[in-house]
Design a protein around this motif. Structure first.
Motif, PDB file in Angstrom:
ATOM      1  N   GLU A 172      36.717  39.790  41.850  1.00 44.22           N
ATOM      2  CA  GLU A 172      37.663  39.639  42.961  1.00 44.22           C
ATOM      3  C   GLU A 172      39.081  39.472  42.438  1.00 44.22           C
ATOM      4  O   GLU A 172      40.031  40.041  42.999  1.00 44.22           O
ATOM      5  CB  GLU A 172      37.281  38.449  43.834  1.00 44.22           C
ATOM      6  CG  GLU A 172      36.043  38.695  44.658  1.00 44.22           C
ATOM      7  CD  GLU A 172      35.545  37.469  45.401  1.00 44.22           C
ATOM      8  OE1 GLU A 172      34.834  37.655  46.402  1.00 44.22           O
ATOM      9  OE2 GLU A 172      35.853  36.323  44.983  1.00 44.22           O
ATOM     10  N   ARG A 173      39.243  38.727  41.350  1.00 49.75           N
ATOM     11  CA  ARG A 173      40.568  38.553  40.751  1.00 49.75           C
ATOM     12  C   ARG A 173      41.096  39.897  40.241  1.00 49.75           C
ATOM     13  O   ARG A 173      42.273  40.228  40.437  1.00 49.75           O
ATOM     14  CB  ARG A 173      40.496  37.539  39.612  1.00 49.75           C
ATOM     15  CG  ARG A 173      41.843  37.166  39.035  1.00 49.75           C
ATOM     16  CD  ARG A 173      41.739  36.098  37.938  1.00 49.75           C
ATOM     17  NE  ARG A 173      41.017  34.928  38.399  1.00 49.75           N
ATOM     18  CZ  ARG A 173      39.846  34.506  37.876  1.00 49.75           C
ATOM     19  NH1 ARG A 173      39.280  35.152  36.893  1.00 49.75           N
ATOM     20  NH2 ARG A 173      39.258  33.427  38.343  1.00 49.75           N
ATOM     21  N   GLN A 185      40.262  42.846  41.340  1.00 61.06           N
ATOM     22  CA  GLN A 185      40.576  43.657  42.516  1.00 61.06           C
ATOM     23  C   GLN A 185      41.948  43.285  43.080  1.00 61.06           C
ATOM     24  O   GLN A 185      42.762  44.158  43.398  1.00 61.06           O
ATOM     25  CB  GLN A 185      39.499  43.485  43.583  1.00 61.06           C
ATOM     26  CG  GLN A 185      39.694  44.357  44.799  1.00 61.06           C
ATOM     27  CD  GLN A 185      38.594  44.148  45.827  1.00 61.06           C
ATOM     28  OE1 GLN A 185      38.139  43.023  46.044  1.00 61.06           O
ATOM     29  NE2 GLN A 185      38.162  45.223  46.450  1.00 61.06           N
ATOM     30  N   ARG A 186      42.228  41.979  43.187  1.00 57.30           N
ATOM     31  CA  ARG A 186      43.541  41.537  43.678  1.00 57.30           C
ATOM     32  C   ARG A 186      44.658  41.992  42.740  1.00 57.30           C
ATOM     33  O   ARG A 186      45.735  42.406  43.189  1.00 57.30           O
ATOM     34  CB  ARG A 186      43.575  40.014  43.842  1.00 57.30           C
ATOM     35  CG  ARG A 186      42.800  39.508  45.027  1.00 57.30           C
ATOM     36  CD  ARG A 186      43.057  38.046  45.314  1.00 57.30           C
ATOM     37  NE  ARG A 186      42.874  37.177  44.166  1.00 57.30           N
ATOM     38  CZ  ARG A 186      41.717  36.605  43.813  1.00 57.30           C
ATOM     39  NH1 ARG A 186      40.634  36.810  44.519  1.00 57.30           N
ATOM     40  NH2 ARG A 186      41.659  35.822  42.754  1.00 57.30           N
TER      41      ARG A 186
END
Length: 73
Positions: free
Chosen positions: A38-39, A41-42
């Motif tokens: 998720e990190r 992706q951000r």
């Protein structure tokens, strides 16, 4: 909906995952991997946003024109 996948990781990374759990910073290996993904992706989305705002996005002219107009407003 979640999908289960299998991945092969180097022992050093597995040791890191396990240290996150034993240190109380995560409940499972999956949680650590999910946070990392998720990190990432951000980070990629933020990089894309910077490229768009700087005009170096390679987007179609109408999108670049709209972004340029937005900068003027």
């Amino acid at each position: 909906m979640n999908t289960q996948i299998a991945v092969r990781l180097p022992e050093q990374i597995v040791a890191f995952l396990d240290s996150e759990i034993s240190g109380g910073r995560a409940k499972s290996r999956a949680q650590v991997v999910l946070r990392a993904l998720e990190r990432e992706q951000r980070r990629q989305l933020a990089t894309r946003d910077v490229e768009i705002l700087s005009g170096g996005s390679g987007l179609p002219d109408d999108v670049n024109a709209a972004a340029a107009q937005r900068k003027v407003d």
